[in-house]
Design a protein around this motif. Structure first.
Motif, PDB file in Angstrom:
ATOM      1  N   MET A  78      22.631 -10.904 -15.711  1.00 22.44           N
ATOM      2  CA  MET A  78      23.104 -11.518 -14.469  1.00 22.44           C
ATOM      3  C   MET A  78      22.506 -12.900 -14.227  1.00 22.44           C
ATOM      4  O   MET A  78      23.188 -13.797 -13.715  1.00 22.44           O
ATOM      5  N   PHE A  79      21.229 -13.101 -14.581  1.00 23.33           N
ATOM      6  CA  PHE A  79      20.540 -14.324 -14.180  1.00 23.33           C
ATOM      7  C   PHE A  79      20.019 -15.146 -15.350  1.00 23.33           C
ATOM      8  O   PHE A  79      19.474 -16.222 -15.147  1.00 23.33           O
ATOM      9  N   GLY A  80      20.177 -14.649 -16.562  1.00 22.83           N
ATOM     10  CA  GLY A  80      19.722 -15.407 -17.714  1.00 22.83           C
ATOM     11  C   GLY A  80      18.381 -14.915 -18.224  1.00 22.83           C
ATOM     12  O   GLY A  80      17.644 -14.188 -17.537  1.00 22.83           O
ATOM     13  N   ALA A  81      18.095 -15.320 -19.433  1.00 24.84           N
ATOM     14  CA  ALA A  81      16.852 -14.879 -20.073  1.00 24.84           C
ATOM     15  C   ALA A  81      15.657 -15.632 -19.488  1.00 24.84           C
ATOM     16  O   ALA A  81      15.786 -16.695 -18.879  1.00 24.84           O
ATOM     17  N   GLY A  82      14.457 -15.058 -19.693  1.00 27.41           N
ATOM     18  CA  GLY A  82      13.231 -15.736 -19.306  1.00 27.41           C
ATOM     19  C   GLY A  82      12.724 -15.420 -17.924  1.00 27.41           C
ATOM     20  O   GLY A  82      11.698 -15.977 -17.508  1.00 27.41           O
ATOM     21  N   LEU A  83      13.404 -14.535 -17.176  1.00 26.78           N
ATOM     22  CA  LEU A  83      12.957 -14.174 -15.833  1.00 26.78           C
ATOM     23  C   LEU A  83      12.257 -12.823 -15.882  1.00 26.78           C
ATOM     24  O   LEU A  83      12.801 -11.846 -16.394  1.00 26.78           O
ATOM     25  N   ALA A  84      11.060 -12.785 -15.346  1.00 30.80           N
ATOM     26  CA  ALA A  84      10.300 -11.545 -15.335  1.00 30.80           C
ATOM     27  C   ALA A  84      10.734 -10.658 -14.175  1.00 30.80           C
ATOM     28  O   ALA A  84      11.293 -11.124 -13.176  1.00 30.80           O
ATOM     29  N   THR A  85      10.507  -9.371 -14.311  1.00 33.76           N
ATOM     30  CA  THR A  85      10.757  -8.414 -13.231  1.00 33.76           C
ATOM     31  C   THR A  85       9.493  -7.586 -13.020  1.00 33.76           C
ATOM     32  O   THR A  85       8.627  -7.506 -13.898  1.00 33.76           O
ATOM     33  N   ARG A  86       9.422  -6.985 -11.843  1.00 30.30           N
ATOM     34  CA  ARG A  86       8.312  -6.073 -11.582  1.00 30.30           C
ATOM     35  C   ARG A  86       8.806  -4.930 -10.703  1.00 30.30           C
ATOM     36  O   ARG A  86       9.768  -5.081  -9.951  1.00 30.30           O
ATOM     37  N   LEU A  87       8.130  -3.793 -10.814  1.00 33.20           N
ATOM     38  CA  LEU A  87       8.426  -2.636  -9.978  1.00 33.20           C
ATOM     39  C   LEU A  87       7.286  -2.475  -8.983  1.00 33.20           C
ATOM     40  O   LEU A  87       6.135  -2.270  -9.368  1.00 33.20           O
ATOM     41  N   ARG A  88       7.637  -2.576  -7.713  1.00 32.04           N
ATOM     42  CA  ARG A  88       6.652  -2.472  -6.638  1.00 32.04           C
ATOM     43  C   ARG A  88       6.778  -1.103  -5.975  1.00 32.04           C
ATOM     44  O   ARG A  88       7.863  -0.715  -5.564  1.00 32.04           O
ATOM     45  N   PRO A  89       5.684  -0.338  -5.853  1.00 27.89           N
ATOM     46  CA  PRO A  89       5.766   1.026  -5.312  1.00 27.89           C
ATOM     47  C   PRO A  89       6.410   1.064  -3.925  1.00 27.89           C
ATOM     48  O   PRO A  89       6.185   0.190  -3.090  1.00 27.89           O
ATOM     49  N   ASN A  90       7.254   2.080  -3.718  1.00 25.85           N
ATOM     50  CA  ASN A  90       7.933   2.263  -2.442  1.00 25.85           C
ATOM     51  C   ASN A  90       8.250   3.744  -2.292  1.00 25.85           C
ATOM     52  O   ASN A  90       7.819   4.562  -3.121  1.00 25.85           O
ATOM     53  N   TYR A  91       9.004   4.089  -1.250  1.00 27.15           N
ATOM     54  CA  TYR A  91       9.372   5.495  -1.046  1.00 27.15           C
ATOM     55  C   TYR A  91      10.865   5.590  -0.738  1.00 27.15           C
ATOM     56  O   TYR A  91      11.389   4.869   0.119  1.00 27.15           O
ATOM     57  N   PHE A  92      11.562   6.484  -1.462  1.00 30.19           N
ATOM     58  CA  PHE A  92      12.933   6.869  -1.168  1.00 30.19           C
ATOM     59  C   PHE A  92      13.010   8.386  -1.315  1.00 30.19           C
ATOM     60  O   PHE A  92      12.412   8.955  -2.250  1.00 30.19           O
ATOM     61  N   PRO A  93      13.742   9.071  -0.430  1.00 35.58           N
ATOM     62  CA  PRO A  93      13.791  10.540  -0.510  1.00 35.58           C
ATOM     63  C   PRO A  93      14.399  11.050  -1.802  1.00 35.58           C
ATOM     64  O   PRO A  93      14.069  12.168  -2.236  1.00 35.58           O
ATOM     65  N   PHE A  94      15.269  10.287  -2.418  1.00 35.40           N
ATOM     66  CA  PHE A  94      16.002  10.797  -3.577  1.00 35.40           C
ATOM     67  C   PHE A  94      15.366  10.437  -4.908  1.00 35.40           C
ATOM     68  O   PHE A  94      15.897  10.803  -5.958  1.00 35.40           O
ATOM     69  N   THR A  95      14.270   9.693  -4.905  1.00 32.79           N
ATOM     70  CA  THR A  95      13.557   9.379  -6.150  1.00 32.79           C
ATOM     71  C   THR A  95      12.062   9.617  -5.954  1.00 32.79           C
ATOM     72  O   THR A  95      11.531   9.440  -4.859  1.00 32.79           O
ATOM     73  N   GLU A  96      11.402   9.996  -7.039  1.00 30.49           N
ATOM     74  CA  GLU A  96       9.947  10.226  -7.000  1.00 30.49           C
ATOM     75  C   GLU A  96       9.392  10.157  -8.424  1.00 30.49           C
ATOM     76  O   GLU A  96       9.708  11.038  -9.240  1.00 30.49           O
ATOM     77  N   PRO A  97       8.626   9.131  -8.792  1.00 25.21           N
ATOM     78  CA  PRO A  97       8.199   8.020  -7.936  1.00 25.21           C
ATOM     79  C   PRO A  97       9.333   7.024  -7.670  1.00 25.21           C
ATOM     80  O   PRO A  97      10.328   6.987  -8.398  1.00 25.21           O
ATOM     81  N   SER A  98       9.139   6.205  -6.628  1.00 29.55           N
ATOM     82  CA  SER A  98      10.131   5.216  -6.220  1.00 29.55           C
ATOM     83  C   SER A  98       9.528   3.816  -6.290  1.00 29.55           C
ATOM     84  O   SER A  98       8.300   3.646  -6.232  1.00 29.55           O
TER      85      SER A  98
END
Length: 380
Positions: free
Chosen positions: A266-286
């Motif tokens: 979607m945005f092109g190569a070279g962009l980093a991503t990260r997963l930041r802890p959160n809470y959703f009822p339908f996923t664990e961990p979220s």
């Protein structure tokens, strides 16, 4: 009209005198010559060449003359009337030619103008982007699925482990559709009876898992509804990209790799991503998926002299929620959580479009102004 009278002197008939006929002819020729257009010519013709014209009236007087005088008077008046008729025809020819020449100039069509002056229009960029997202996941072997927009409350909330006292289930957040013949105060009434406008595309996951057993790889791109006011960043009707994978041995690493591939597409190569802890009822961990700012690439963090409006100098942009599928959700769909696991994510399509093309106001996306869609063209 006078009756025949052999003793009547023709000199006494004023209209038949040579000078009277000559005067009527001169007046007729002058009026015809002065006619500036076909309308004026028609009026002049009526006045000087038709039944009530002076020459026509003079012609009627010939019948009252003695036989010996009729020939001379008839010849004189006939020649005058013929001259007027010729003048009418000649003047009409001239005026029609002038009219035709004027029409050719005033009503001309330049056939040498560009043939493609009419704009081709433009597909709405949300439609184009939705198809592109579908192609990204289809290339991974995923199934693009669909589901109803008017959904059962149980599918939208209970099956996704969202408790009955959750704020999202209140009318302040959800559009409820009253089911005919069902009394909400009836103690036998259940969430399976209630209909709502789906607040997320996650019910499509439940419907898919209820129909088929793993392995499942699916993405749903569709409209959702929430009671948000329309402003620069929110709209009550929006589109979500909902992804689900259920198989043996699926974990957070698989989720991270999939989301990295999506961000790259979607945005092109070279962009980093990260997963930041959160809470959703339908996923664990979220977790929340954050995308490195594609404008400043994090360089604006701690640099007050070069702020970034896109990420507010934070270096990261929140893109959507994700996580490992909660075992309770698998149980609701009849899948054994001891054997199977999975991951799911939800990303706003409008949000993705705004980030991709630098759109600052949600109004531009939803108001249907052709000036917004035209620059995107007719990409297929």
């Amino acid at each position: 009209m006078s009756a025949p009278n052999k003793s009547f002197d023709p000199v006494e008939v004023e209209a038949l005198k040579p000078e009277a006929v000559e005067r009527a002819l001169d007046e007729a020729l002058a009026a015809l010559a002065a006619a500036a257009d076909l309308g004026a010519l028609h009026e002049a013709e009526i006045a000087h060449a038709k039944d009530r014209s002076p020459l026509a009236l003079a012609n009627r007087e010939i019948g009252a003359l003695p036989p010996a005088a009729k020939a001379e008077a008839g010849k004189r008046v006939g020649q005058a009337r013929a001259a007027v008729a010729r003048a009418v025809a000649e003047r009409r020819t001239v005026l029609e030619a002038e009219r035709d020449a004027r029409v050719l100039v005033e009503e001309s069509v330049d056939v040498t103008l560009p043939w493609d002056r009419a704009p081709r229009g433009g597909r709405h960029p949300l439609t184009t982007l939705a198809e592109r997202v579908g192609e990204v996941f289809s290339a991974l072997g995923w199934e693009v699925t669909e589901g109803p927009e008017v959904e059962a409350e149980w599918m939208n909330f209970d099956a996704l482990n969202i408790s009955r006292d959750h704020p999202a289930r209140s009318p302040q957040d959800t559009f409820f559709v009253r089911t005919p013949g069902v009394d909400p105060n009836d103690p036998t009434h259940t969430e399976r009876d209630s209909l709502i406008l789906r607040t997320q595309t996650s019910p499509v996951q439940i419907r898919t898992m209820l129909k088929r057993q793993p392995p499942l790889h699916m993405v749903c791109i569709g409209r959702t509804f929430r009671t948000d006011a329309l402003d620069a960043t929110h709209t009550p009707v929006f589109n979500q990209i909902e992804g689900l994978v259920v198989d043996e041995g699926i974990g957070m690493a698989d989720l991270k790799g999939t989301l990295d591939h999506f961000v790259k597409a979607m945005f092109g190569a070279g962009l980093a991503t990260r997963l930041r802890p959160n809470y959703f009822p339908f996923t664990e961990p979220s977790a929340e998926l954050d995308l490195q700012c594609f404008v400043c690439h994090g360089a604006s963090v701690g640099d007050p002299d070069h702020p970034c409006r896109t990420c507010s100098s934070e270096g990261w942009i929140e893109l959507g929620g994700c996580g490992v599928v909660n075992p309770r959700v698998l149980v609701s769909a009849g899948i054994d959580p001891e054997r199977y696991s999975g991951f799911a994510f939800g990303i706003g399509l409008e949000r993705t479009l705004m980030f991709r093309h630098g759109i600052a106001d949600m109004h531009d996306i939803v108001e249907g102004d052709i000036r917004f869609t035209l620059p995107f063209g007719v990409e297929i």
